[in-house]
Design a protein around this motif. Structure first.
Motif, PDB file in Angstrom:
ATOM      1  N   ARG A 254       0.831  -1.218   0.000  1.00  0.00           N
ATOM      2  CA  ARG A 254       0.000   0.000   0.000  1.00  0.00           C
ATOM      3  C   ARG A 254       0.859   1.259   0.000  1.00  0.00           C
ATOM      4  NH1 ARG A 254      -5.361  -0.662   0.791  1.00  0.00           N
ATOM      5  NH2 ARG A 254      -6.064  -2.787   1.277  1.00  0.00           N
ATOM      6  N   ASP A 255       1.946   1.236   0.749  1.00  0.00           N
ATOM      7  CA  ASP A 255       2.848   2.400   0.732  1.00  0.00           C
ATOM      8  C   ASP A 255       3.406   2.624  -0.668  1.00  0.00           C
ATOM      9  OD1 ASP A 255       2.422   2.753   3.418  1.00  0.00           O
ATOM     10  OD2 ASP A 255       4.278   1.745   4.046  1.00  0.00           O
ATOM     11  N   ALA A 256       3.766   1.526  -1.347  1.00  0.00           N
ATOM     12  CA  ALA A 256       4.317   1.645  -2.697  1.00  0.00           C
ATOM     13  C   ALA A 256       3.259   2.160  -3.675  1.00  0.00           C
ATOM     14  CB  ALA A 256       4.856   0.289  -3.165  1.00  0.00           C
ATOM     15  N   LEU A 257       2.027   1.701  -3.547  1.00  0.00           N
ATOM     16  CA  LEU A 257       0.971   2.146  -4.452  1.00  0.00           C
ATOM     17  C   LEU A 257       0.712   3.638  -4.300  1.00  0.00           C
ATOM     18  CD1 LEU A 257      -1.668  -0.758  -4.428  1.00  0.00           C
ATOM     19  CD2 LEU A 257       0.240  -0.350  -5.978  1.00  0.00           C
TER      20      LEU A 257
ATOM     21  N   LEU B 210      -7.018   2.463  -4.794  1.00  0.00           N
ATOM     22  CA  LEU B 210      -5.893   1.624  -4.382  1.00  0.00           C
ATOM     23  C   LEU B 210      -6.399   0.371  -3.672  1.00  0.00           C
ATOM     24  CD1 LEU B 210      -3.374   4.318  -3.078  1.00  0.00           C
ATOM     25  CD2 LEU B 210      -3.636   3.389  -5.388  1.00  0.00           C
ATOM     26  N   ASP B 211      -7.436   0.528  -2.847  1.00  0.00           N
ATOM     27  CA  ASP B 211      -8.020  -0.637  -2.174  1.00  0.00           C
ATOM     28  C   ASP B 211      -8.542  -1.648  -3.191  1.00  0.00           C
ATOM     29  OD1 ASP B 211      -7.482   0.455   0.271  1.00  0.00           O
ATOM     30  OD2 ASP B 211      -9.500   1.284   0.573  1.00  0.00           O
TER      31      ASP B 211
ATOM     32  N   PRO C   6       0.221   8.721  -7.149  1.00  0.00           N
ATOM     33  CA  PRO C   6      -0.021   9.798  -6.172  1.00  0.00           C
ATOM     34  C   PRO C   6      -1.400  10.464  -6.282  1.00  0.00           C
ATOM     35  CG  PRO C   6       1.511  10.504  -7.882  1.00  0.00           C
ATOM     36  CD  PRO C   6       1.333   9.040  -8.067  1.00  0.00           C
ATOM     37  N   ARG C   7      -2.005  10.470  -7.435  1.00  0.00           N
ATOM     38  CA  ARG C   7      -3.283  11.152  -7.601  1.00  0.00           C
ATOM     39  C   ARG C   7      -4.468  10.198  -7.479  1.00  0.00           C
ATOM     40  NH1 ARG C   7      -0.024  13.662 -11.502  1.00  0.00           N
ATOM     41  NH2 ARG C   7       0.267  15.899 -11.140  1.00  0.00           N
ATOM     42  N   MET C   8      -4.201   8.969  -7.168  1.00  0.00           N
ATOM     43  CA  MET C   8      -5.261   7.977  -7.128  1.00  0.00           C
ATOM     44  C   MET C   8      -5.907   7.962  -5.745  1.00  0.00           C
ATOM     45  SD  MET C   8      -6.307   6.073  -9.637  1.00  0.00           S
ATOM     46  CE  MET C   8      -4.866   5.805 -10.636  1.00  0.00           C
ATOM     47  N   PRO C   9      -7.245   7.978  -5.678  1.00  0.00           N
ATOM     48  CA  PRO C   9      -7.914   7.943  -4.371  1.00  0.00           C
ATOM     49  C   PRO C   9      -7.665   6.614  -3.664  1.00  0.00           C
ATOM     50  CG  PRO C   9      -9.511   7.693  -6.144  1.00  0.00           C
ATOM     51  CD  PRO C   9      -8.217   8.071  -6.785  1.00  0.00           C
TER      52      PRO C   9
ATOM     53  N   VAL D  83       9.391  -7.006  -4.562  1.00  0.00           N
ATOM     54  CA  VAL D  83       9.387  -5.691  -5.187  1.00  0.00           C
ATOM     55  C   VAL D  83       8.058  -5.045  -4.841  1.00  0.00           C
ATOM     56  CG1 VAL D  83       9.496  -4.410  -7.348  1.00  0.00           C
ATOM     57  CG2 VAL D  83      10.883  -6.470  -7.055  1.00  0.00           C
ATOM     58  N   ASN D  84       8.118  -3.958  -4.067  1.00  0.00           N
ATOM     59  CA  ASN D  84       6.916  -3.271  -3.577  1.00  0.00           C
ATOM     60  C   ASN D  84       6.023  -4.230  -2.779  1.00  0.00           C
ATOM     61  OD1 ASN D  84       7.841  -1.004  -4.925  1.00  0.00           O
ATOM     62  ND2 ASN D  84       6.643  -1.461  -6.771  1.00  0.00           N
ATOM     63  N   GLY D  85       6.654  -5.127  -2.038  1.00  0.00           N
ATOM     64  CA  GLY D  85       5.916  -6.060  -1.194  1.00  0.00           C
ATOM     65  C   GLY D  85       5.395  -7.284  -1.929  1.00  0.00           C
ATOM     66  N   ILE D  86       5.716  -7.433  -3.216  1.00  0.00           N
ATOM     67  CA  ILE D  86       5.221  -8.553  -4.030  1.00  0.00           C
ATOM     68  C   ILE D  86       6.351  -9.557  -4.223  1.00  0.00           C
ATOM     69  CG2 ILE D  86       4.195  -9.184  -6.243  1.00  0.00           C
ATOM     70  CD1 ILE D  86       3.333  -6.158  -6.414  1.00  0.00           C
ATOM     71  N   PRO D  87       6.153 -10.821  -3.882  1.00  0.00           N
ATOM     72  CA  PRO D  87       7.240 -11.821  -3.931  1.00  0.00           C
ATOM     73  C   PRO D  87       7.519 -12.300  -5.353  1.00  0.00           C
ATOM     74  CG  PRO D  87       5.217 -12.874  -3.204  1.00  0.00           C
ATOM     75  CD  PRO D  87       4.899 -11.410  -3.363  1.00  0.00           C
ATOM     76  N   LEU D  88       8.417 -11.630  -6.050  1.00  0.00           N
ATOM     77  CA  LEU D  88       8.673 -11.947  -7.455  1.00  0.00           C
ATOM     78  C   LEU D  88       9.668 -13.088  -7.652  1.00  0.00           C
ATOM     79  CD1 LEU D  88       8.831  -8.499  -9.304  1.00  0.00           C
ATOM     80  CD2 LEU D  88       6.921 -10.083  -9.058  1.00  0.00           C
TER      81      LEU D  88
END
Length: 958
Positions: A56-59, A71-72, A64-67, A154-159
């Motif tokens: 969520r922090d990465a998103l 994101l949820d 930045p302009r997305m409500p 990467v951004n909390g996603i296990p790649l």
């Protein structure tokens, strides 16, 4: 010396983590993870594969302009439960979200609802993403809990999943012992995975998420300059996990293909990744190159079609322009196969009409909005003979990709392509190199080589298997002087029409009659049947005839000889004692279930023409029309095992289980190299391919190999099978000498029977378990001898030492079983099974308590063990140590808070073993103290697991 310095953690895992930190990754240790938003990793439960709070922090940063509601919604799309889906389809769905973003609804300033894209990864800027490497990562499934060595987020996603083993263990253990289990027990981890890395430090393999063992490969080069690390793990990490490299690999070099057996995921190999990127650099310099992007030479079997796919897809994603790719082949079957491959990967809508029927149709297609257009080279012909080729398009964003760019593209048709598409760029993909005389013509059309991956490279990397060739029945082979080069020129195209076949018979009657005379074909049929049935690896096989009539005639002769040989075996079985029947029964069963067919192209009047020659083509045509013989032959489980061809299936046909090609057709240069490559694909248990030469074509092979793939030292990558005889002699001599150096007489073992053999066998095992180095070296030598023996079958030289190989194999099997689970992937064929039956071996079992998942050493009856094992102390020690290790690992897996006890207990064992060997140690335990300590440690683990962590000690032990 502290034994911990030689552990997996110290030798492999910690250096890997330090390198990852150097590459820009944040490193975290997850063994003692705390959960929650402010926890160690940023997740609320160990069942979550995605680190939700970090995601969520990465998103928020990437969008930045997305409500927050958008994101949820994106997070929900990404982490939704996919357990009901097939794993690879779940992985494809997640991959699409990661690469292209999630489509969500948002409200505009005007209040209207519209679709927006939420990005999970910034594929352009590595520093815009968060890079986290977690060691000892816990993940819980529905019923199991597992701990992965290293997971890259990467951004909390296990790649990326990295599974490690200590340097003295086989890297295969990481696949069999860990990866296969993880796929079943914690499947959610693989929904998000891009690729897997397996390593013991010195051996490192990279593969796609669900690849089987045979499709994992080394990553040998960091970059196009050939840079390598100190060890293979460093090379692989630098080559794939440097952040910008990783983004490129995941975004642009993954493909999902619909295949008859289901969806398959593919990841680029090292040579494809580097070669495609070289081609992209050439495209960016296209104006300096005057439209000549180069020749992409990657040997057959190394994934040329996928390289084309990844090249075109990366251009579409990364290079500005309205690109169209004109895919040019010179044969209808190749055109259809290439189109099918692209459609299977989803880049073309199945059934989409993008095949150019005429040059006018090609002009129309290029004027439309198509990313891909498929055409035959023959469409670049003027509407009227004698006229100049008209311009079909002046666009400069067309890239012409020719497949097998050496055959017909260099004559007037190549010039016509240039005239028709004056501003297009040209790149040639080929599986064979350019021969002398072609190079200058090639440069005029395509330019110089842009990437080279030759025959030897592919063998060294494991992308293809080695090929051996064998001259059979030399008294029937043609004398070289009897051949005119014109015959080979005519046949080189590997696709004769009916008129050409008749021309062969007329123009070269003496040579043609020599090849097709009945006595010769009868001898070949008899030899082929016996060779095919008695091979070491029973892969599928192709017989390549000079023409259709000969293919059908040899099929008929093989049918007769097949029945004769099967009857001989059945008669022999009746008089064979029980101990020797298994092998014969296996051969008879194999012959009884094997299906054969002729596959040749269709022609007018073929029924009447073949009837004049005394042949019936109708029954073969009926099978070709009514059955999907292509799919049957490619299916390794289908009994269709032997095919008779003359031109079809010699190019662009991949059947990995094919291991033998019987060549009875004069060939040279490209046609020869493409034909023998039918046997070089990688397949489980297939150590090599074999080319059986009935016509003497290999006088041309040395010329081709001079440019095809020979090493700088001049060694040929294709070797005569005769060399295996000397190799087998050397391999056996090394085993004999090694055994003798360890007081083992193989001759005594070969002469022994019954109880005497068992006793000598056990003594040999004891001698070889004196230390780890001795054990590993013997297993290595035994495997080499067996592999060479198997490749040499069914030659008499191999059968002469069959019993010695069987004896060596039984010893090696017992040595391996004393320390680790046997590798069943290398189980020998029925010949080996017969040999094994002739040397019995008494197995031993250490009984353990069945009800308790943790073994209590107090329950072991050591007096009974001593009585049963007698002098087999080393074997017993190995078995006990292995059993204890397994139970200990299981206990610690269930309760991670007791990890320190694992190391303490391992040190205890090492100290005790070193004392028994007479090696000094500062903390020497006597037998009684040792038993007490062992008992205490296991009671501690047992109580910790079952009593909520309450120790059996009044205070922590020192």
């Amino acid at each position: 010396m502290n034994p911990g310095r030689l552990s997996e953690d110290a030798l492999v895992e910690q250096p890997a983590l330090r390198l990852l930190a150097e590459l820009g990754w944040e490193v975290a240790e997850g063994f003692d993870e705390t959960l929650g938003p402010a926890g160690t990793l940023g997740r609320d439960s160990q069942s979550e594969a995605v680190l939700g709070h970090r995601l969520r922090d990465a998103l928020r940063s990437l969008n930045p302009r997305m409500p927050e509601s958008a994101l949820d919604e994106a997070v929900e799309q990404l982490v939704e439960d996919r357990s009901a889906m097939a794993p690879v389809r779940a992985n494809r769905e997640v991959y699409g979200l990661l690469r292209d973003g999630a489509r969500v609804e948002v409200s505009g300033d005007d209040g209207e609802r519209r679709i927006a894209i939420v990005r999970f990864v910034d594929w352009k800027r590595a520093d815009a993403n968060e890079w986290l490497a977690v060691s000892q990562f816990w993940i819980s499934g529905d019923m199991y809990r597992r701990r992965a060595d290293v997971v890259l987020f990467v951004n909390g996603i296990p790649l990326v999943l990295v599974e490690l083993k200590v340097s003295h263990k086989n890297v295969r253990d990481a696949f069999d012992g860990n990866l296969r289990d993880y796929r079943d027990t914690v499947p959610q981890l693989f929904w998000f995975n891009a690729f897997v890395m397996l390593s013991n430090g010195s051996d490192t393999l990279v593969g796609s998420t669900f690849a089987d063992w045979g499709h994992f490969g080394e990553w040998k080069r960091i970059n196009s300059e050939g840079e390598q690390g100190v060890v293979s793990l460093e090379t692989a990490l630098r080559g794939t996990c440097q952040p910008q490299q990783l983004l490129d690999l995941v975004e642009n070099f993954v493909a999902f293909m619909e295949r008859p057996g289901g969806l398959v995921k593919a990841l680029a190999k090292n040579h494809q990744f580097l070669g495609v990127n070289n081609s992209l650099e050439a495209l960016r310099e296209v104006h300096h190159r005057e439209g000549r992007l180069g020749v992409f030479w990657h040997t057959q079997g190394s994934g040329k079609s996928l390289s084309m796919l990844w090249f075109t897809q990366k251009v579409l994603r990364k290079e500005h322009g309205n690109w169209t790719f004109v895919m040019v082949t010179d044969r209808t079957e190749l055109d259809e196969q290439l189109y099918g491959d692209f459609a299977d990967c989803g880049v073309i809508t199945a059934g989409q009409q993008v095949h150019a029927e005429t040059s006018a149709h090609l002009r129309d297609l290029l004027g439309q909005d198509h990313r891909y257009v498929f055409t035959l080279i023959h469409k670049f012909i003027p509407p009227e003979r004698g006229q100049a080729m008209p311009v079909l398009s002046e666009r400069d964003d067309i890239v012409v990709i020719t497949d097998e760019a050496h055959r017909s593209q260099y004559d007037t048709l190549a010039a016509n392509m240039r005239l028709a598409l004056p501003n297009a760029s040209f790149i040639g993909f080929t599986g064979t190199p350019l021969i002398s005389g072609e190079e200058e013509q090639t440069r005029r059309v395509f330019g110089d080589y842009v990437s080279i991956y030759n025959f030897r490279d592919s063998i060294d990397d494991g992308a293809t298997v080695p090929l051996f060739y064998e001259n059979r029945i030399p008294e029937l082979q043609l004398v070289n002087d009897d051949f005119d080069e014109e015959l080979e020129d005519l046949l080189e195209s590997a696709a004769l029409d009916d008129a050409q076949e008749k021309a062969v018979a007329r123009q070269f009657s003496r040579q043609y009659q020599l090849i097709t005379r009945p006595q010769r074909l009868e001898e070949i049929a008899a030899d082929l049947v016996r060779h095919f049935v008695n091979r070491g690896f029973r892969g599928k096989a192709m017989y390549v005839a000079i023409d259709k009539a000969t293919a059908i005639r040899v099929f008929d002769l093989v049918e007769v000889e097949w029945a004769r040989y099967q009857a001989e075996l059945e008669a022999e079985l009746e008089s064979t004692p029980e101990s020797g029947r298994a092998h014969l029964e296996s051969l008879i069963e194999f012959m009884g279930t094997t299906d054969m067919a002729v596959v040749v192209s269709q022609a007018q009047n073929e029924v009447a023409d073949m009837k004049e020659l005394g042949l019936d083509i109708a029954r073969h045509r009926e099978r070709i029309v009514k059955e999907d013989l292509d799919a049957k032959f490619k299916d390794p489980e289908d009994p269709f095992r032997l095919v008779f061809v003359c031109a079809m299936w010699l190019t662009g046909f991949d059947s990995p289980s094919t291991s033998t090609v019987y060549l009875d057709k004069p060939m040279r240069n490209h046609a020869l190299m493409q034909t023998i490559a039918r046997a070089n694909r990688v397949f489980p248990d297939k150590d090599n391919g074999l080319i059986v030469d009935y016509v003497g074509v290999f006088r041309n092979l040395e010329k081709a190999l001079a440019i095809y793939g020979a090493s700088p030292e001049g060694d040929s990558p294709i070797r005569p099978k005769d060399e295996l005889v000397a190799e087998l002699e050397t391999a056996l001599a090394e085993v004999v000498d090694f055994c003798a150096a360890n007081d083992i007489d193989l001759a005594d073992l070969e002469a022994a029977e019954g109880f005497e053999f068992i006793a000598l066998q056990q003594a040999a095992v004891e001698a070889l378990l004196v230390d780890e180095q001795t054990r590993r070296q013997f297993v290595k030598l035994a495997r080499r001898a067996r592999k060479t023996f198997k490749a040499l079958l069914p030659d008499p030289e191999a059968m002469a030492v069959a019993y010695r190989i069987a004896v060596i194999r039984t010893i090696a099997a017992k040595v391996e079983s004393s320390t680790e689970a046997p590798d069943i992937s290398g189980v020998m064929d029925s010949v080996s099974e017969l040999l094994d039956r002739s040397v019995g071996a008494k197995e031993y079992i250490i009984p353990t308590a069945e009800a308790d998942p943790l073994i209590d050493l107090n329950q072991l009856d050591f007096e009974e063990l001593i009585r049963r094992f007698g002098d087999r102390r080393r074997t017993a020690a190995r078995a006990i140590e292995k059993n204890i290790e397994e139970r200990l690992d299981d206990a610690v897996r269930r309760n991670p808070t007791r990890r320190d006890l694992a190391e303490r207990f391992r040190r205890l064992i090492e100290e005790h073993v070193s004392t028994k060997r007479g090696e000094p140690h500062p903390d020497v335990y006597g037998p009684e103290l040792f038993d007490q300590k062992v008992s205490a440690v296991f009671e501690h683990i047992y109580a910790s697991y079952y009593n909520n962590g309450e120790s059996v000690y009044s205070q922590s032990p020192p």
